[in-house]
Design an enzyme around this catalytic site. Structure first.
Site, PDB file in Angstrom:
ATOM      1  N   SER A 145       0.842  -1.193   0.000  1.00 19.14           N
ATOM      2  CA  SER A 145       0.000   0.000   0.000  1.00 19.14           C
ATOM      3  C   SER A 145       0.882   1.249   0.000  1.00 19.14           C
ATOM      4  CB  SER A 145      -0.930  -0.052   1.217  1.00 19.14           C
ATOM      5  OG  SER A 145      -1.934   0.921   1.137  1.00 19.14           O
ATOM      6  N   ASP A 349      -8.964  -6.202  -4.663  1.00 24.24           N
ATOM      7  CA  ASP A 349      -8.559  -4.920  -4.073  1.00 24.24           C
ATOM      8  C   ASP A 349      -9.106  -3.796  -4.946  1.00 24.24           C
ATOM      9  OD1 ASP A 349      -7.303  -2.671  -3.057  1.00 24.24           O
ATOM     10  OD2 ASP A 349      -5.272  -3.520  -3.125  1.00 24.24           O
ATOM     11  N   HIS A 382      -8.155  -5.026  -0.284  1.00 23.84           N
ATOM     12  CA  HIS A 382      -6.851  -4.421  -0.021  1.00 23.84           C
ATOM     13  C   HIS A 382      -6.165  -5.070   1.178  1.00 23.84           C
ATOM     14  CE1 HIS A 382      -3.880  -1.290  -0.449  1.00 23.84           C
ATOM     15  NE2 HIS A 382      -4.042  -0.880   0.790  1.00 23.84           N
TER      16      HIS A 382
END
Lengths: 406, 406
Positions: A145, A349, A382
């Site tokens: 991320s 995601d 995610h």
């Protein structure tokens, strides 16, 4: 680690003196060639692996590092082989210098006066930490991320100090929708009357209402629609049983207590878990399990996370955009990178969708770089980058064994 | 229209006496067979078409009905042919009885004491309005989003009073993610210190902070990622030009003022609109156009919408689930419906995705019902149902001319 020299920031401001809290795992080898730097995302820290012991030598509850499934002896990033460094970023709230600390220029807590820091600033600060540790070149820099953005930035700012970059569930910049979610979360915090323009510390209050809302919004974007439906669906909350606690259970864990519905035995279809009109008919009470789960996540977050740090870190996300100086041409921007790359994305995601990782892959290939790309079919959205998925772990393990270790 | 008889509600409560505000367009024919009822979604009203005139006979600015592109003389739902009824739902804040009105039992404003109403309750109240208008059978009942849920509920509660149901951008129930977004919005409102447990009217304040956040969250879910990127992207806000104003411009409208960036002439690539490091480096100021747009939408909404109504209407969305009494079996639930159906969905709608409409189509086909289904390739996300898309309008026009008018 204390740094006495001021760090010039991308904004033009600088931080006069600062500390970075870090942890290391494994042993640095003789030629200092086996270091792996782990970069953290929004709410994580330097504590990436292992557990803490209390004074009696017992393992403290819930003290596992945030990437403990990934990093450790015999794990995909094997600390028998690699020297792993976790570092808390500037502006965060887990020991490195940030808004909760004293501003040496004023003798007051920084609060809202802490300067805005960017991904590039974090990388500059991390490079100084490596200098202090005597490490010239990283075997790998790795993150998921926002941490993946730092790994990518490393290859651009210090191309000759990075052999491999492992960029997981990341993106070359935020979309308008990503920025929009960050902005709503920030507005919730900033408009909380307890925020006091960011100087709430001196008022002895915390803007917990805003932090709760911010975390609830964030949490929705971390999960996939599918996994939310699978784990919570339209299930009503059981009134006598505890709400679903803790973070998302790993794959294969028992389903939450939600299935023990208060409607059990009252015309409930066990297979589908559909309740029949057992509502409280209230706009403020919890009706559905998903509400209970989100409220709990919000409450927990508001207890430990600093509001000013939340603002700073979401802004660092918004600002990151290496292509911006090249008219939006990511291929030109990544021409500077000479590292070898592993990129990983997850099919469900929707925050940083696989298409965003593929943009990076394409830009690297346009520059004839050495790129490995894995798109993992995982249901968790995610959040998958933090979970223990066999194919995901296998890809990371293979890459470290077959590429980084050479 | 005033109703003297109490309306029993699904919750077990009842509303003792109430008003419904409504508007009609066109002429009811002699056999009263050409009536079309329009059901509204979250923040809309009875004012579905046409404009209002001021005392001087001039058209009032921004007074167009919320579905004025759809309904009117010569429009897809042609008021030269059909008698169209728009009605404001119970609990809303545009003239029908709701939380802002006086509770006849106490002489005080209802506030948080207004009973929770459901989609089924709204349909019951709408049926009484038709009774009062002397209309036994609707040529069609029609709505988008939450309005589509009401149209579907009509076919189940009053199957012999509906010839056609037109269900646009809707769903047979909310997913966990849909509920989650509603819940965050409600928490933002309820935890606003100016909410006062829903009795803010008597404190002379409005929970505007919470309403702003709620609207910002909602707005993100109404738009597609693609249309947000196209209209706003990562464009910075122009400091001297007005922010983007008004709701999403219709297709083909001029792009927002955003393109007149403050970075123009400062290394801005016109084609991509990528700015080069022209940030303010602030966590609270607006940096990006999308932030300005969302803040404006939130501010505007907080000026006119009632907080208790927001809670009630999102709850009605949460509760709607006709399959729940059939163990989650939508086909069994829809066996009661005898109307003919048109369903429409939009490819980029991630709030009520096409798959949700297809669930309804399948359940109707399982019952050998007459179903027409159109999946419109449109970029605008959920908001598409309010916009003037040629293929969408064409489908509705054809359906009304070739099926409903017969």
């Amino acid at each position: 680690m204390h740094f006495r020299d001021a760090l010039p920031l991308q904004s033009g401001a600088s931080i006069r003196a600062y500390d970075l809290r870090y942890e290391t795992y494994g042993q640095l080898n003789a030629d200092k060639s086996n270091a792996v730097l782990i970069c953290h995302a929004l709410n994580a820290s330097h504590h990436v692996a292992g557990v803490y012991l209390d004074q009696a030598g017992q393992v403290k509850a819930k003290s596992e590092g945030w990437w403990d499934t990934m990093i450790g002896p015999g794990k995909p990033v094997d600390t028998n082989q690699f020297f792993v460094i976790g570092v808390n970023n500037l502006g965060s709230c887990f020991g490195s210098t940030g808004p909760m600390q004293i501003n040496p220029d004023t003798g007051e807590v920084y609060g809202a006066d802490f300067p805005v820091v960017t991904v590039q600033d974090w990388v500059s600060a991390q490079a100084r930490l490596l200098d202090a540790l005597g490490i010239q070149t990283l075997a790998a820099v790795m993150g998921g991320s926002l941490g993946g953005m730092q790994a990518l930035a490393w290859t651009l700012q210090y191309p000759d100090r990075v052999r491999h970059a492992v960029v997981v569930a990341s993106a070359p910049n935020l979309t308008a929708e990503n920025i929009a979610f960050n902005e709503v979360a920030r507005r919730a915090i900033v408009t909380d009357p307890d925020f006091h323009g960011g100087h709430f510390y001196r008022h002895g209050v915390l803007p917990k209402r805003g932090l709760r809302i911010a975390r609830m919004i964030g949490h929705i974007t971390y999960l996939s629609d599918d996994v939310m439906n699978e784990k919570f669906g339209r299930q009503l909350r059981a009134p006598t049983l505890p709400a679903v606690r803790g973070s998302l259970p790993p794959e294969g864990a028992a389903p939450p207590a939600a299935r023990q519905s208060r409607t059990r035995g009252r015309n409930l279809d066990d297979q589908h878990g559909y309740p029949s009109q057992a509502f409280k008919y209230s706009t403020q009470d919890v009706e559905f399990e998903i509400e209970s789960y989100l409220r709990y996540q919000g409450d927990k977050f508001a207890e430990y996370f600093d509001a000013n740090t939340y603002l700073l870190i979401t802004r660092a996300l918004d600002y990151f955009d290496p292509a911006s100086e090249y008219g939006g041409d990511l291929s030109r921007a990544l021409a500077q990178a000479t590292a070898k790359f592993l990129l990983v994305s997850f099919t469900t995601d929707w925050r940083f969708a696989p298409a965003r990782s593929r943009e990076i892959v394409k830009a690297l290939l346009d520059n004839q770089r050495d790129v490995t790309y894995a798109e993992i079919d995982a249901p968790h959205g995610h959040d998958a980058f933090l979970l223990d998925d066999a194919r995901y772990m296998g890809v990371i393990r293979s890459y470290f064994q077959r590429k980084v270790a050479l």
